[in-house]
Design a protein around this motif. Structure first.
Motif: not given
Length: 276
Positions: A13-16, A72-77, A160-161
């Motif tokens: 959901k975060l990726h979307d 959860l690790d949320w990796t950024f490009l 996430a919202d």
């Protein structure tokens, strides 16, 4: 030890909402086992004699499946722009400082970076900014999730919202009007106040400035000492310059003087509207 499917759904959901990101992982490796924390299940920590680990001390962390990892690790490009880690670290700081109940219900703490150089974060549990020496957080945002909700999809989805800026469900009745910030008053203050004495304000601008400084404070960009005086002094200009860079502006376009686009974006998160 396993990764709850709901944490995978949280990442999706975060990726979307922020496509230039990757799932950095839920379950920790041997290094995490030695260091403890939410990437490791409660059962595995106890099996390794780490009964004093901070991530299993609170009542909420003594509930939930003992074999579930809860981070959860949320990796950024990207570092900058509205897909970058600096922007979304600032966004997390805002919703945490605002004590959004959807965030408080899920998040024990997070670590990321707002300036691209130092690791910082916030603990809704402790209600304070936290830091870490782990430089990997310059590239991913780590979420420590309360163990009692790591498989609670409705709460994770609501979290996430909150992060993505989706408003909470409206309560019945008329919607209160948002406070208004005058762009003209703010620009005048940003150009004149740095040349005044400490705390000197531009006539007619102080209320507008306070709303913007409060938003910069919630993003972790402005010190408490400068967030209530109504003066858009040099510290406020510097903080706004960082905000402009978080929004993807560089060089002369990130001069600390508010513009309509960046101010509107700040208002969307902080709860004010922008007028000319």
């Amino acid at each position: 030890m396993y990764a709850p499917k709901e944490l995978g759904e949280l990442y999706q959901k975060l990726h979307d909402g922020v496509p230039r990101t990757k799932n950095g992982g839920v379950v920790g490796d041997a290094r995490h086992v030695a260091g403890g924390g939410y990437h490791i299940s409660r059962a595995l920590l106890l099996d390794h004699g780490q009964k004093g680990d901070y991530s299993i001390q609170q009542a909420r962390d003594k509930r939930g499946d003992e074999d579930a990892a809860s981070a959860l690790d949320w990796t950024f490009l990207d570092q900058t722009g509205d897909q970058g880690i600096r922007y979304w670290s600032g966004r997390l700081m805002t919703v945490c400082r605002a004590e959004d109940p959807r965030v408080v219900a899920v998040l024990r703490e997070w670590f990321g970076t707002i300036d691209g150089r130092t690791v910082t974060g916030y603990s809704p549990f402790r209600k304070r900014i936290v830091t870490s020496s782990d430089k990997s957080h310059l590239f991913h945002i780590h979420h420590s999730i309360w163990r009692d909700v790591c498989e609670d999809w409705p709460k994770l989805s609501a979290f996430a919202d909150a992060v993505l800026g989706v408003p909470a469900a409206a309560t019945p009745g008329p919607k209160p009007a948002l406070p208004k910030v005058s762009l003209a008053a703010l620009v005048a203050a940003a150009k004149a106040d740095p040349g005044r004495g400490q705390g000197g304000t531009t006539p007619g601008s102080a209320d507008d400035v306070r709303l913007v400084e409060a938003a910069l404070l919630r993003h972790g960009l402005l010190d408490d000492d400068y967030a209530t005086d109504g003066a858009f002094g040099s510290s406020s200009v510097a903080a706004y310059r960082v905000w402009q860079r978080l929004c993807g502006y560089e060089g002369a376009d990130a001069d600390g003087i508010p513009g309509k686009t960046t101010l509107t974006k700040l208002g969307a998160y902080a709860g004010f509207s922008v007028v000319a």
